[in-house]
Design an enzyme around this catalytic site. Structure first.
Site, PDB file in Angstrom:
ATOM      1  N   ASN A   1       0.817  -1.219   0.000  1.00  0.00           N
ATOM      2  CA  ASN A   1       0.000   0.000   0.000  1.00  0.00           C
ATOM      3  C   ASN A   1       0.851   1.269   0.000  1.00  0.00           C
ATOM      4  O   ASN A   1       0.575   2.199  -0.757  1.00  0.00           O
ATOM      5  CB  ASN A   1      -0.942  -0.001   1.210  1.00  0.00           C
ATOM      6  CG  ASN A   1      -1.965  -1.119   1.132  1.00  0.00           C
ATOM      7  OD1 ASN A   1      -2.048  -1.816   0.116  1.00  0.00           O
ATOM      8  ND2 ASN A   1      -2.755  -1.313   2.186  1.00  0.00           N
TER       9      ASN A   1
ATOM     10  N   HIS B   1     -19.062  34.061 -30.709  1.00  0.00           N
ATOM     11  CA  HIS B   1     -20.246  33.319 -31.194  1.00  0.00           C
ATOM     12  C   HIS B   1     -20.036  32.800 -32.618  1.00  0.00           C
ATOM     13  O   HIS B   1     -20.990  32.586 -33.342  1.00  0.00           O
ATOM     14  CB  HIS B   1     -21.513  34.189 -31.169  1.00  0.00           C
ATOM     15  CG  HIS B   1     -21.720  34.927 -29.887  1.00  0.00           C
ATOM     16  ND1 HIS B   1     -22.503  34.441 -28.859  1.00  0.00           N
ATOM     17  CD2 HIS B   1     -21.229  36.116 -29.450  1.00  0.00           C
ATOM     18  CE1 HIS B   1     -22.500  35.298 -27.863  1.00  0.00           C
ATOM     19  NE2 HIS B   1     -21.721  36.322 -28.187  1.00  0.00           N
TER      20      HIS B   1
ATOM     21  N   SER C   1      -9.376  11.132 -48.682  1.00  0.00           N
ATOM     22  CA  SER C   1     -10.586  10.313 -48.612  1.00  0.00           C
ATOM     23  C   SER C   1     -10.385   9.091 -49.495  1.00  0.00           C
ATOM     24  O   SER C   1      -9.749   9.167 -50.547  1.00  0.00           O
ATOM     25  CB  SER C   1     -11.778  11.143 -49.104  1.00  0.00           C
ATOM     26  OG  SER C   1     -12.804  10.272 -49.537  1.00  0.00           O
TER      27      SER C   1
ATOM     28  N   LYS D   1     -10.456  15.428 -51.688  1.00  0.00           N
ATOM     29  CA  LYS D   1     -10.506  15.749 -50.266  1.00  0.00           C
ATOM     30  C   LYS D   1      -9.135  15.793 -49.605  1.00  0.00           C
ATOM     31  O   LYS D   1      -8.257  14.987 -49.884  1.00  0.00           O
ATOM     32  CB  LYS D   1     -11.351  14.690 -49.517  1.00  0.00           C
ATOM     33  CG  LYS D   1     -12.840  14.813 -49.719  1.00  0.00           C
ATOM     34  CD  LYS D   1     -13.459  16.065 -49.129  1.00  0.00           C
ATOM     35  CE  LYS D   1     -13.512  16.071 -47.627  1.00  0.00           C
ATOM     36  NZ  LYS D   1     -14.583  15.282 -47.066  1.00  0.00           N
TER      37      LYS D   1
ATOM     38  N   ASN E   1      -8.363  16.189 -45.566  1.00  0.00           N
ATOM     39  CA  ASN E   1      -9.040  16.359 -44.278  1.00  0.00           C
ATOM     40  C   ASN E   1      -8.047  16.664 -43.162  1.00  0.00           C
ATOM     41  O   ASN E   1      -6.952  16.114 -43.134  1.00  0.00           O
ATOM     42  CB  ASN E   1      -9.818  15.089 -43.918  1.00  0.00           C
ATOM     43  CG  ASN E   1     -10.866  14.756 -44.967  1.00  0.00           C
ATOM     44  OD1 ASN E   1     -11.472  15.655 -45.564  1.00  0.00           O
ATOM     45  ND2 ASN E   1     -11.062  13.474 -45.214  1.00  0.00           N
TER      46      ASN E   1
ATOM     47  N   GLU F   1      -8.906  16.908 -35.983  1.00  0.00           N
ATOM     48  CA  GLU F   1     -10.128  16.244 -35.523  1.00  0.00           C
ATOM     49  C   GLU F   1      -9.796  15.259 -34.407  1.00  0.00           C
ATOM     50  O   GLU F   1     -10.550  15.110 -33.447  1.00  0.00           O
ATOM     51  CB  GLU F   1     -10.809  15.532 -36.693  1.00  0.00           C
ATOM     52  CG  GLU F   1     -11.372  16.527 -37.711  1.00  0.00           C
ATOM     53  CD  GLU F   1     -11.823  15.856 -39.002  1.00  0.00           C
ATOM     54  OE1 GLU F   1     -12.297  14.712 -38.941  1.00  0.00           O
ATOM     55  OE2 GLU F   1     -11.685  16.475 -40.062  1.00  0.00           O
TER      56      GLU F   1
ATOM     57  N   TYR G   1      -6.969   1.805   2.057  1.00  0.00           N
ATOM     58  CA  TYR G   1      -6.773   1.188   0.748  1.00  0.00           C
ATOM     59  C   TYR G   1      -7.905   0.213   0.438  1.00  0.00           C
ATOM     60  O   TYR G   1      -8.379  -0.513   1.307  1.00  0.00           O
ATOM     61  CB  TYR G   1      -5.427   0.442   0.698  1.00  0.00           C
ATOM     62  CG  TYR G   1      -5.213  -0.254  -0.633  1.00  0.00           C
ATOM     63  CD1 TYR G   1      -4.729   0.448  -1.725  1.00  0.00           C
ATOM     64  CD2 TYR G   1      -5.559  -1.596  -0.802  1.00  0.00           C
ATOM     65  CE1 TYR G   1      -4.577  -0.170  -2.961  1.00  0.00           C
ATOM     66  CE2 TYR G   1      -5.403  -2.225  -2.030  1.00  0.00           C
ATOM     67  CZ  TYR G   1      -4.918  -1.508  -3.104  1.00  0.00           C
ATOM     68  OH  TYR G   1      -4.773  -2.106  -4.328  1.00  0.00           O
TER      69      TYR G   1
HETATM   70  N1  ARG Z   1      -1.531  -3.691  -7.310  1.00  0.00           N
HETATM   71  C1  ARG Z   1      -2.050  -3.014  -6.172  1.00  0.00           C
HETATM   72  C2  ARG Z   1      -2.639  -1.662  -6.579  1.00  0.00           C
HETATM   73  O1  ARG Z   1      -2.206  -1.113  -7.504  1.00  0.00           O
HETATM   74  C3  ARG Z   1      -0.960  -2.780  -5.173  1.00  0.00           C
HETATM   75  C4  ARG Z   1      -1.451  -2.621  -3.787  1.00  0.00           C
HETATM   76  C5  ARG Z   1      -2.021  -3.922  -3.309  1.00  0.00           C
HETATM   77  N2  ARG Z   1      -2.383  -3.885  -1.942  1.00  0.00           N
HETATM   78  C6  ARG Z   1      -3.178  -4.780  -1.398  1.00  0.00           C
HETATM   79  N3  ARG Z   1      -3.443  -4.634  -0.147  1.00  0.00           N
HETATM   80  N4  ARG Z   1      -3.712  -5.757  -2.077  1.00  0.00           N
HETATM   81  O2  ARG Z   1      -3.531  -1.185  -5.951  1.00  0.00           O
END
Ligand code: ARG
Length: 466
Positions: free
Chosen positions: A113, A159, A286, A292, A294, A299, A326
């Protein structure tokens, strides 16, 4: 039931994940591009663990060497990514442990995490500087186009109706301003990203005596004085994805800018306008109509902006209902984030290419800007200078316009007697207001499109870009 072979958390599990679950949950197929940042993070973490005595210096050194070797394999394309190891973090850690057994200690005081949060911040700092550089290149090409086409006047539009005359260079300079705001926003995102979350662990840090500032310094999370910048709340550090949203938002705004610039060019390059010609290199033909040509590049610049907005929306919706901290949903942040980077880089390059090859058709621009109606407001200013209140002057010129429509005579070709019947303060010299050159030179205030003003803005941008 056979004991799970899942090496990372298998201890608690009695069965391996279903193949479908692996396919569903893996992210390594796309998050492998975080590898350079993941490796940098792991090297810094290992160095810090050695600094606080959890690893020996020798262990940290062999871990760093192992990580470098893996980095090389990844660069060469020889590294074997394994989807059953889920993500970039576990792939690298497992390969490392095979190479260097003491790497089993690397994850001490760390969780995926805070690891992924760190990777994302490093990625974003890099992404912001890449996008800024490309936007700058686009600005430089726009400026060059302004310099190549000095003195060419076009009608400016509100406009999409003809409003007042401007130098086309002034219009180009407006585009440079827009992109400059994007660059400023990117530097802000980069500075928000410049805080290190490592050491936050999964949610509540660790009981081990880490030195977070040490890691932060090694990774370049420092202020101007070199002081370490670390996140101040372990829960927020692992739960937050504001930065991804901010970056996608800057890209979406840049996308809106690309799109509006592109739309100007699409309109200007139509036969009806004919102000500009887009180079063959950035046009397509085209398959059916041989005549054409384009403006597909423009775009697509317009079209890509939809995609950039979509990425932002995906990230906002992804995060809005998540409880702290998380949640695995957050893994879905990667693809929109990466796509925003890739598409914004591409768009900037294409815009630069379009501008480099853009040809302005001076004759068409001159014909269009001859329209005396473009200077109706200057005629109002003329009355104001002769002491008429603005509202009254506006009204009087409105009558003059109506008269010219009624008589089918161009605004500047009406008889002085007729005009002075509407308001005698028009005076005998009323038609002087229609001298286009004078009208342009009279716009002398800052930011206005006089020739001098345009030149001084060009000078200013040249010194910014130098
Ligand atoms: N691959 C996970 C993500 O991007 C990494 C973190 C995973 N953490 C966990 N507690 N499973 O979120």
């Amino acid at each position: 039931m056979s004991k799970s072979k899942q090496v990372t958390w298998g201890g608690r599990f009695s069965a391996a994940p279903d193949a479908l679950m692996l396919k569903f949950s893996e992210s390594v197929s796309f998050d492998q591009r975080l590898a350079p940042f993941d490796i940098a993070g792991s090297k810094a973490h290992a160095a810090m663990l050695a600094h606080v005595g959890i690893l020996t210096k020798k262990e940290a050194k062999s871990i760093a060497e192992g990580l470098d070797a893996i980095g090389q394999q990844i660069l060469k394309g020889t590294f074997k990514w394994n989807t059953s190891l889920e993500d970039v973090h576990m792939n690298i850690e497992q390969a490392l442990t095979k190479l260097v057994p003491c790497a089993a200690k690397l994850h001490t005081g760390r969780s995926r995490n805070d690891q992924v949060a760190t990777d994302i911040r490093l990625f974003l700092k890099d992404a912001c500087s890449k996008v800024s550089q490309k936007l700058r290149l686009a600005q430089i090409e726009i400026l060059a186009a302004a310099e190549r086409n000095l003195g060419i006047i076009i009608p400016g539009y509100t406009h999409l109706q003809r409003a007042q005359p401007v130098y086309i260079a002034h219009h180009f300079l407006a585009w440079i301003e827009m992109l400059q705001r994007d660059i400023t926003r990117l530097s802000e995102v980069a500075s928000h990203a410049n805080v290190c979350p490592l050491g936050s662990g999964a949610i509540a840090g660790t009981t081990l005596a880490l030195n977070r500032e040490y890691t932060a310094k090694l990774l370049g999370f420092v202020d101007k004085k070199g002081k370490a910048l670390v996140t101040q709340n372990s829960m927020d550090a692992v739960a937050d994805r504001d930065l991804c949203i901010e970056f996608a938002s800057v890209c979406a705004i840049a996308g809106v800018h690309f799109s509006r610039i592109a739309e100007d060019l699409v309109i200007w390059s139509s036969v009806e306008f004919g102000f500009v010609q887009i180079s063959d290199a950035f046009s397509t033909g085209s398959s059916l109509m041989p005549q054409k040509k384009n403006a597909d590049s423009c775009e697509l610049l317009r079209g890509k902006s939809a995609r950039l907005q979509g990425n932002l929306q995906t990230l906002l919706t992804l995060m809005k209902g998540l409880p702290l901290t998380y949640n695995r949903d957050m893994q879905e942040d990667k693809e929109p984030l990466f796509d925003s980077l890739d598409q914004t880089l591409l768009c900037s390059e294409v815009l630069a290419g379009v501008m480099a090859g853009l040809r302005v058709n001076a004759r068409k621009c001159r014909d269009a800007s001859k329209d005396p109606a473009l200077l109706a407001t200057d005629l109002v200013d003329h009355l104001v200078r002769n002491g008429v209140a603005f509202r009254e002057a506006h009204h009087a010129v409105g009558h003059v316009v109506a008269l010219s429509e009624k008589q089918g005579v161009a605004l500047d070709k009406l008889s002085t007697a007729d005009v002075m019947k509407i308001n005698k303060r028009f005076g005998k010299d009323w038609a002087k207001a229609f001298n286009l050159e004078h009208a342009m030179q009279a716009r002398t205030g800052t930011g206005m499109p006089s020739h001098k003003g345009v030149l001084s803005q060009i000078k200013r941008w040249n010194s910014v870009f130098a």
